[in-house]
Scaffold this active site. Structure first.
Site, PDB file in Angstrom:
ATOM      1  N   GLU A  76      -1.507 -16.377 -10.186  1.00 48.53           N
ATOM      2  CA  GLU A  76      -0.748 -15.504 -11.036  1.00 48.53           C
ATOM      3  C   GLU A  76       0.890 -15.860 -10.716  1.00 48.53           C
ATOM      4  O   GLU A  76       1.747 -15.232 -11.020  1.00 48.53           O
ATOM      5  CB  GLU A  76      -0.923 -14.118 -10.785  1.00 48.53           C
ATOM      6  CG  GLU A  76      -2.027 -13.445 -11.395  1.00 48.53           C
ATOM      7  CD  GLU A  76      -2.369 -12.126 -11.063  1.00 48.53           C
ATOM      8  OE1 GLU A  76      -1.542 -11.302 -10.793  1.00 48.53           O
ATOM      9  OE2 GLU A  76      -3.482 -11.641 -11.259  1.00 48.53           O
ATOM     10  N   TYR A  93       0.868  -1.260  -0.191  1.00 47.48           N
ATOM     11  CA  TYR A  93       0.038  -0.080  -0.119  1.00 47.48           C
ATOM     12  C   TYR A  93       0.808   1.266   0.233  1.00 47.48           C
ATOM     13  O   TYR A  93       0.602   2.407  -0.611  1.00 47.48           O
ATOM     14  CB  TYR A  93      -0.975   0.016   1.378  1.00 47.48           C
ATOM     15  CG  TYR A  93      -1.931  -1.291   1.205  1.00 47.48           C
ATOM     16  CD1 TYR A  93      -3.107  -0.919   0.336  1.00 47.48           C
ATOM     17  CD2 TYR A  93      -1.562  -2.402   1.860  1.00 47.48           C
ATOM     18  CE1 TYR A  93      -4.059  -2.103   0.371  1.00 47.48           C
ATOM     19  CE2 TYR A  93      -2.663  -3.259   1.864  1.00 47.48           C
ATOM     20  CZ  TYR A  93      -3.708  -3.222   1.025  1.00 47.48           C
ATOM     21  OH  TYR A  93      -4.766  -4.275   0.993  1.00 47.48           O
ATOM     22  N   CYS A 111      -6.792  -5.100  -7.557  1.00 50.63           N
ATOM     23  CA  CYS A 111      -6.319  -4.652  -6.098  1.00 50.63           C
ATOM     24  C   CYS A 111      -5.945  -5.932  -5.484  1.00 50.63           C
ATOM     25  O   CYS A 111      -5.243  -5.564  -4.169  1.00 50.63           O
ATOM     26  CB  CYS A 111      -7.502  -4.037  -5.521  1.00 50.63           C
ATOM     27  SG  CYS A 111      -9.087  -4.985  -5.736  1.00 50.63           S
ATOM     28  N   HIS A 112      -5.926  -7.116  -5.789  1.00 51.30           N
ATOM     29  CA  HIS A 112      -5.500  -8.120  -5.211  1.00 51.30           C
ATOM     30  C   HIS A 112      -4.154  -8.161  -5.201  1.00 51.30           C
ATOM     31  O   HIS A 112      -3.467  -8.792  -4.315  1.00 51.30           O
ATOM     32  CB  HIS A 112      -6.109  -9.436  -5.937  1.00 51.30           C
ATOM     33  CG  HIS A 112      -5.761  -9.866  -7.137  1.00 51.30           C
ATOM     34  ND1 HIS A 112      -6.625  -9.154  -8.175  1.00 51.30           N
ATOM     35  CD2 HIS A 112      -4.799 -10.442  -7.767  1.00 51.30           C
ATOM     36  CE1 HIS A 112      -5.970  -9.505  -9.434  1.00 51.30           C
ATOM     37  NE2 HIS A 112      -5.035 -10.299  -9.166  1.00 51.30           N
TER      38      HIS A 112
END
Length: 180
Positions: A174, A116, A147-148
């Site tokens: 991913e 973040y 956003c993950h």
């Protein structure tokens, strides 16, 4: 909003997605976190919304064609045949700051994670990591706007609107392993 063509005829703007949310098995689409905001933003009431089974969607209807393409791209992503989404999005439910964060999220590569704090630096607000986390949590396009891919500075997952199990699954899809 309508716009005029060169011939003076009026046409509607191209359809865009307004939200893509995680819902539990026992939830209905009206349980979406943005349902009330969508109604207010577009000046709609409950009768303006309708459920269309995905097998009944028509490629000939521009709005339904966007939904068909969304379904196809999500399926390709889930089958590891797609890394990024290319869909028309309406970000107008968010504040200017939230929209800035959501656009920055789209620059995080498939298989990459950032904190973040890193995301706050990317939008030139290095002390705004809490505000960035809050905007991240209000992302109406989780998965499509990735956003993950934002995790805590200590390498742990942090939060996710769809639930940490889904965030962990998407990151594993991913090729990313995170601390839980």
């Amino acid at each position: 909003m309508a716009k005029q063509t060169d011939t003076g005829n009026t046409i509607e703007d191209e359809p865009k997605l307004a939200e893509v949310s995680w819902l539990s098995k026992d939830q209905w689409w009206t349980d979406s976190k943005s349902f009330a905001k969508l109604k207010k933003r577009y000046k709609l009431d409950n009768s303006d919304f309708k459920f269309i089974d995905k097998n009944s969607l028509s490629i000939n209807d521009p709005a339904q064609a966007v939904l068909i393409e969304t379904i196809n791209q999500i399926n390709e992503y889930a089958q590891e045949q797609r890394k990024d989404f290319d869909l028309p999005l309406d970000l107008s439910l968010g504040t200017e700051f939230q929209q800035k964060v959501w656009r920055a999220l789209q620059d995080i590569n498939h298989g990459e994670t950032i904190s973040y704090a890193d995301l706050a630096r990317r939008i030139d607000n290095p002390k705004g990591f809490r505000a960035v986390a809050n905007a991240n949590g209000k992302n109406p396009f989780s998965l499509i706007i990735p956003c993950h891919r934002v995790i805590a500075s200590d390498g742990k997952l942090g939060g996710y609107t769809g639930g940490l199990d889904k965030k962990e699954y998407l990151l594993a899809l991913e090729g990313v392993k995170c601390r839980v």
